[in-house]
Design a protein around this motif. Structure first.
Motif, PDB file in Angstrom:
ATOM      1  N   ALA A  23       0.828  -1.203   0.000  1.00 47.96           N
ATOM      2  CA  ALA A  23       0.000   0.000   0.000  1.00 47.96           C
ATOM      3  C   ALA A  23       0.867   1.259   0.000  1.00 47.96           C
ATOM      4  O   ALA A  23       0.589   2.218  -0.725  1.00 47.96           O
ATOM      5  N   VAL A  24       1.928   1.250   0.781  1.00 52.25           N
ATOM      6  CA  VAL A  24       2.815   2.409   0.871  1.00 52.25           C
ATOM      7  C   VAL A  24       3.622   2.583  -0.416  1.00 52.25           C
ATOM      8  O   VAL A  24       3.748   3.692  -0.936  1.00 52.25           O
ATOM      9  N   THR A  25       4.160   1.505  -0.941  1.00 53.26           N
ATOM     10  CA  THR A  25       5.037   1.628  -2.110  1.00 53.26           C
ATOM     11  C   THR A  25       4.286   1.907  -3.405  1.00 53.26           C
ATOM     12  O   THR A  25       4.906   2.335  -4.379  1.00 53.26           O
ATOM     13  N   THR A  26       2.980   1.684  -3.436  1.00 45.82           N
ATOM     14  CA  THR A  26       2.208   1.969  -4.645  1.00 45.82           C
ATOM     15  C   THR A  26       1.357   3.229  -4.517  1.00 45.82           C
ATOM     16  O   THR A  26       0.681   3.610  -5.462  1.00 45.82           O
ATOM     17  N   ALA A  27       1.430   3.893  -3.357  1.00 44.69           N
ATOM     18  CA  ALA A  27       0.632   5.101  -3.137  1.00 44.69           C
ATOM     19  C   ALA A  27       1.123   6.249  -4.010  1.00 44.69           C
ATOM     20  O   ALA A  27       2.307   6.354  -4.312  1.00 44.69           O
ATOM     21  N   ASP A  28       0.194   7.112  -4.406  1.00 48.99           N
ATOM     22  CA  ASP A  28       0.556   8.304  -5.168  1.00 48.99           C
ATOM     23  C   ASP A  28       1.247   9.334  -4.285  1.00 48.99           C
ATOM     24  O   ASP A  28       1.997  10.180  -4.768  1.00 48.99           O
ATOM     25  N   GLY A  29       0.972   9.293  -2.987  1.00 52.68           N
ATOM     26  CA  GLY A  29       1.580  10.197  -2.025  1.00 52.68           C
ATOM     27  C   GLY A  29       1.342   9.648  -0.631  1.00 52.68           C
ATOM     28  O   GLY A  29       0.486   8.778  -0.438  1.00 52.68           O
ATOM     29  N   LEU A  30       2.113  10.129   0.331  1.00 55.08           N
ATOM     30  CA  LEU A  30       1.999   9.645   1.707  1.00 55.08           C
ATOM     31  C   LEU A  30       1.876  10.796   2.688  1.00 55.08           C
ATOM     32  O   LEU A  30       2.479  11.855   2.487  1.00 55.08           O
ATOM     33  N   ILE A  31       1.122  10.557   3.741  1.00 53.94           N
ATOM     34  CA  ILE A  31       1.111  11.424   4.910  1.00 53.94           C
ATOM     35  C   ILE A  31       1.658  10.565   6.030  1.00 53.94           C
ATOM     36  O   ILE A  31       1.054   9.557   6.391  1.00 53.94           O
ATOM     37  N   VAL A  32       2.833  10.906   6.531  1.00 53.12           N
ATOM     38  CA  VAL A  32       3.475  10.110   7.575  1.00 53.12           C
ATOM     39  C   VAL A  32       3.467  10.907   8.874  1.00 53.12           C
ATOM     40  O   VAL A  32       3.853  12.068   8.901  1.00 53.12           O
ATOM     41  N   VAL A  33       3.002  10.266   9.945  1.00 52.27           N
ATOM     42  CA  VAL A  33       2.866  10.927  11.236  1.00 52.27           C
ATOM     43  C   VAL A  33       3.453  10.020  12.307  1.00 52.27           C
ATOM     44  O   VAL A  33       3.193   8.819  12.317  1.00 52.27           O
ATOM     45  N   THR A  34       4.237  10.606  13.199  1.00 54.34           N
ATOM     46  CA  THR A  34       4.819   9.857  14.307  1.00 54.34           C
ATOM     47  C   THR A  34       4.676  10.642  15.595  1.00 54.34           C
ATOM     48  O   THR A  34       4.736  11.878  15.573  1.00 54.34           O
ATOM     49  N   PRO A  35       4.499   9.944  16.700  1.00 49.16           N
ATOM     50  CA  PRO A  35       4.648  10.647  17.976  1.00 49.16           C
ATOM     51  C   PRO A  35       6.134  10.880  18.217  1.00 49.16           C
ATOM     52  O   PRO A  35       6.969  10.120  17.735  1.00 49.16           O
ATOM     53  N   VAL A  36       6.455  11.941  18.930  1.00 50.44           N
ATOM     54  CA  VAL A  36       7.853  12.198  19.262  1.00 50.44           C
ATOM     55  C   VAL A  36       8.226  11.331  20.445  1.00 50.44           C
ATOM     56  O   VAL A  36       7.513  11.252  21.440  1.00 50.44           O
ATOM     57  N   PHE A  37       9.354  10.655  20.318  1.00 49.36           N
ATOM     58  CA  PHE A  37       9.871   9.813  21.389  1.00 49.36           C
ATOM     59  C   PHE A  37      11.362  10.088  21.501  1.00 49.36           C
ATOM     60  O   PHE A  37      12.085   9.953  20.513  1.00 49.36           O
ATOM     61  N   SER A  38      11.814  10.502  22.655  1.00 52.73           N
ATOM     62  CA  SER A  38      13.228  10.839  22.876  1.00 52.73           C
ATOM     63  C   SER A  38      13.739  11.817  21.812  1.00 52.73           C
ATOM     64  O   SER A  38      14.797  11.621  21.213  1.00 52.73           O
ATOM     65  N   ALA A  39      12.961  12.847  21.545  1.00 47.69           N
ATOM     66  CA  ALA A  39      13.307  13.935  20.623  1.00 47.69           C
ATOM     67  C   ALA A  39      13.427  13.513  19.155  1.00 47.69           C
ATOM     68  O   ALA A  39      14.046  14.200  18.360  1.00 47.69           O
ATOM     69  N   SER A  40      12.842  12.383  18.777  1.00 45.63           N
ATOM     70  CA  SER A  40      12.892  11.928  17.394  1.00 45.63           C
ATOM     71  C   SER A  40      11.629  11.116  17.085  1.00 45.63           C
ATOM     72  O   SER A  40      10.694  11.091  17.870  1.00 45.63           O
ATOM     73  N   TYR A  41      11.630  10.447  15.926  1.00 45.89           N
ATOM     74  CA  TYR A  41      10.505   9.585  15.577  1.00 45.89           C
ATOM     75  C   TYR A  41      10.551   8.327  16.441  1.00 45.89           C
ATOM     76  O   TYR A  41      11.575   7.977  17.004  1.00 45.89           O
ATOM     77  N   SER A  42       9.430   7.628  16.508  1.00 44.53           N
ATOM     78  CA  SER A  42       9.395   6.405  17.307  1.00 44.53           C
ATOM     79  C   SER A  42      10.155   5.287  16.588  1.00 44.53           C
ATOM     80  O   SER A  42      10.289   5.292  15.365  1.00 44.53           O
ATOM     81  N   GLY A  43      10.645   4.332  17.356  1.00 43.70           N
ATOM     82  CA  GLY A  43      11.394   3.215  16.787  1.00 43.70           C
ATOM     83  C   GLY A  43      10.545   2.367  15.862  1.00 43.70           C
ATOM     84  O   GLY A  43      11.017   1.902  14.823  1.00 43.70           O
ATOM     85  N   LEU A  44       9.291   2.156  16.204  1.00 37.51           N
ATOM     86  CA  LEU A  44       8.400   1.358  15.364  1.00 37.51           C
ATOM     87  C   LEU A  44       8.171   2.045  14.016  1.00 37.51           C
ATOM     88  O   LEU A  44       8.176   1.401  12.969  1.00 37.51           O
ATOM     89  N   PHE A  45       7.994   3.359  14.040  1.00 37.59           N
ATOM     90  CA  PHE A  45       7.846   4.150  12.816  1.00 37.59           C
ATOM     91  C   PHE A  45       9.072   3.959  11.924  1.00 37.59           C
ATOM     92  O   PHE A  45       8.954   3.644  10.735  1.00 37.59           O
ATOM     93  N   LYS A  46      10.264   4.134  12.500  1.00 34.99           N
ATOM     94  CA  LYS A  46      11.514   4.009  11.730  1.00 34.99           C
ATOM     95  C   LYS A  46      11.715   2.602  11.207  1.00 34.99           C
ATOM     96  O   LYS A  46      12.140   2.411  10.055  1.00 34.99           O
ATOM     97  N   THR A  47      11.393   1.598  12.024  1.00 34.24           N
ATOM     98  CA  THR A  47      11.589   0.212  11.600  1.00 34.24           C
ATOM     99  C   THR A  47      10.745  -0.109  10.372  1.00 34.24           C
ATOM    100  O   THR A  47      11.205  -0.822   9.477  1.00 34.24           O
ATOM    101  N   PHE A  48       9.527   0.419  10.301  1.00 35.82           N
ATOM    102  CA  PHE A  48       8.701   0.177   9.113  1.00 35.82           C
ATOM    103  C   PHE A  48       9.417   0.671   7.862  1.00 35.82           C
ATOM    104  O   PHE A  48       9.480  -0.034   6.851  1.00 35.82           O
TER     105      PHE A  48
END
Length: 160
Positions: A23-48
């Protein structure tokens, strides 16, 4: 999280993760949202995004956004998210959306969301993703498409 760990260990996604990646790789565009964790993106977000095939987001328009408890974390868009998606060769819209707890009570958030959404829509209308044979990167499936039989590998190794 379990399927991401499985893919990191085996190199293959489970069925639900494969569907999300498609779904992500075939999308025409993405809206990506993460909660801030330790002043950066969350680990689960980055791992994806770590487990996506190389080149999966090449030329994809992306709107970056983050949420946090206070406005002190607002630079996460510029010091973490924008560099991540630049590295992934996505096209990041100029306006990112950061929302702290206090932002949900005001009207300014709606204005920022509308502006960023308009920029994303404009990019989606102008950018066609790179997907020609000359620039297409090989996927895991490509690597397994032409398998050399083990007997042949043994014959080659023995000089026969």
């Amino acid at each position: 999280a379990h399927q991401l760990t499985y893919q990191l260990l085996t190199g293959f996604p489970g069925p639900e993760l494969a569907a999300a990646e498609a779904a992500v790789t075939t999308a025409d565009g993405l809206i990506v949202v993460t909660p801030v964790f330790s002043a950066s993106y969350s680990g689960l977000f980055k791992t994806f995004f770590d487990v996506l095939e190389t080149g999966a987001l090449d030329g994809t328009p992306v709107l970056i956004a983050a949420t946090a408890g206070t406005a002190r974390h607002s630079l996460v868009l510029e010091h973490a998210l924008r560099p991540l998606f630049a590295y992934l060769h996505a096209v990041v819209v100029p306006t990112g959306v950061f929302a702290a707890t206090d932002d949900f009570a005001g009207r300014d958030l709606d204005t920022r969301v509308s502006r960023a959404a308009g920029e994303l829509a404009a990019l989606i209308g102008k950018i066609s993703r790179v997907d020609t044979a000359a620039t297409k990167r090989r996927t895991v499936e490509d690597e397994f498409a032409e398998v050399t039989p083990f007997e042949e590998l043994l014959r080659q190794a023995s000089g026969g």
